[in-house]
Design a protein around this motif. Structure first.
Motif, mmCIF file in Angstrom:
data_model
loop_
_atom_site.group_PDB
_atom_site.id
_atom_site.type_symbol
_atom_site.label_atom_id
_atom_site.label_comp_id
_atom_site.label_asym_id
_atom_site.label_seq_id
_atom_site.Cartn_x
_atom_site.Cartn_y
_atom_site.Cartn_z
ATOM 1 N N MET A 153 0.929 -1.587 -0.237
ATOM 2 C CA MET A 153 -0.199 0.196 -0.503
ATOM 3 C C MET A 153 1.043 1.117 -0.191
ATOM 4 S SD MET A 153 -3.780 0.497 0.119
ATOM 5 C CE MET A 153 -4.010 1.383 0.671
ATOM 6 N N THR A 154 1.980 1.152 0.295
ATOM 7 C CA THR A 154 2.984 2.407 0.762
ATOM 8 C C THR A 154 3.307 2.407 -0.784
ATOM 9 O OG1 THR A 154 3.620 1.645 2.750
ATOM 10 C CG2 THR A 154 5.525 3.656 2.309
ATOM 11 N N THR A 155 3.866 1.389 -1.149
ATOM 12 C CA THR A 155 4.181 1.804 -2.500
ATOM 13 C C THR A 155 2.778 2.310 -3.905
ATOM 14 O OG1 THR A 155 5.925 -0.082 -2.540
ATOM 15 C CG2 THR A 155 5.344 0.334 -4.801
ATOM 16 N N ARG A 156 1.791 2.103 -3.055
ATOM 17 C CA ARG A 156 1.043 2.615 -4.415
ATOM 18 C C ARG A 156 0.770 4.397 -3.881
ATOM 19 N NH1 ARG A 156 -4.898 -0.890 -4.489
ATOM 20 N NH2 ARG A 156 -3.129 -2.744 -4.214
ATOM 21 N N THR A 157 0.878 4.270 -2.707
ATOM 22 C CA THR A 157 0.272 5.852 -2.367
ATOM 23 C C THR A 157 1.825 6.956 -2.570
ATOM 24 O OG1 THR A 157 -0.730 4.958 -0.432
ATOM 25 C CG2 THR A 157 0.563 7.508 -0.342
ATOM 26 N N THR A 158 2.674 5.506 -2.299
ATOM 27 C CA THR A 158 4.177 6.712 -2.734
ATOM 28 C C THR A 158 3.982 7.395 -4.381
ATOM 29 O OG1 THR A 158 4.900 6.126 -1.407
ATOM 30 C CG2 THR A 158 6.581 7.240 -3.128
ATOM 31 N N LEU A 159 4.000 6.570 -5.089
ATOM 32 C CA LEU A 159 3.233 6.929 -6.856
ATOM 33 C C LEU A 159 2.444 7.533 -6.846
ATOM 34 C CD1 LEU A 159 4.198 3.024 -8.262
ATOM 35 C CD2 LEU A 159 6.028 5.369 -8.307
ATOM 36 N N ALA A 160 1.420 7.610 -5.992
ATOM 37 C CA ALA A 160 0.223 8.484 -6.702
ATOM 38 C C ALA A 160 1.174 9.883 -6.214
ATOM 39 C CB ALA A 160 -0.751 7.669 -5.498
ATOM 40 N N ALA A 161 1.653 10.331 -4.861
ATOM 41 C CA ALA A 161 1.114 11.080 -5.051
ATOM 42 C C ALA A 161 2.724 11.823 -5.639
ATOM 43 C CB ALA A 161 2.412 11.301 -3.341
ATOM 44 N N LEU A 162 3.143 10.719 -5.929
ATOM 45 C CA LEU A 162 4.921 11.844 -7.142
ATOM 46 C C LEU A 162 4.375 12.053 -8.946
ATOM 47 C CD1 LEU A 162 7.935 11.254 -8.136
ATOM 48 C CD2 LEU A 162 7.856 9.355 -8.538
ATOM 49 N N THR A 163 3.351 10.701 -9.090
ATOM 50 C CA THR A 163 2.523 10.921 -10.300
ATOM 51 C C THR A 163 1.665 12.780 -10.072
ATOM 52 O OG1 THR A 163 2.491 9.322 -10.578
ATOM 53 C CG2 THR A 163 0.934 10.518 -12.054
ATOM 54 N N LEU A 164 1.037 13.018 -9.207
ATOM 55 C CA LEU A 164 0.051 14.399 -9.021
ATOM 56 C C LEU A 164 1.037 15.104 -8.919
ATOM 57 C CD1 LEU A 164 -2.848 13.256 -6.208
ATOM 58 C CD2 LEU A 164 -2.675 13.648 -8.700
ATOM 59 N N ALA A 165 2.372 15.132 -8.372
ATOM 60 C CA ALA A 165 3.448 16.153 -8.054
ATOM 61 C C ALA A 165 3.816 16.686 -9.013
ATOM 62 C CB ALA A 165 4.847 16.244 -7.296
ATOM 63 N N LEU A 166 4.006 15.502 -10.406
ATOM 64 C CA LEU A 166 5.214 15.480 -12.066
ATOM 65 C C LEU A 166 3.906 16.428 -12.338
ATOM 66 C CD1 LEU A 166 6.836 13.036 -12.017
ATOM 67 C CD2 LEU A 166 7.951 15.234 -11.273
#
Length: 55
Positions: free
Chosen positions: A1-14
């Motif tokens: 779940m942490t990996t998914r959340t991190t990828l989502a946050a990174l995508t939204l930031a970029l």
């Protein structure tokens, strides 16, 4: 779940960066009167270079 959340946050930031980069180029080729070959003039209605009329 942490990996998914991190990828989502990174995508939204970029996303704004990607949108700005696309906006700069937009995939459109810009043609202007200075791009017309000798003996041709820019026709704004047609949006292309056309043979220069002679009188």
């Amino acid at each position: 779940m942490t990996t998914r959340t991190t990828l989502a946050a990174l995508t939204l930031a970029l996303l704004p960066t990607w949108a700005a980069a696309e906006g700069c180029h937009g995939g459109m080729k810009e043609v202007t009167a200075s791009s017309c070959a000798e003996g041709m003039v820019w026709d704004a209605v047609k949006g292309t270079c056309v043979q220069q009329p002679t009188s």
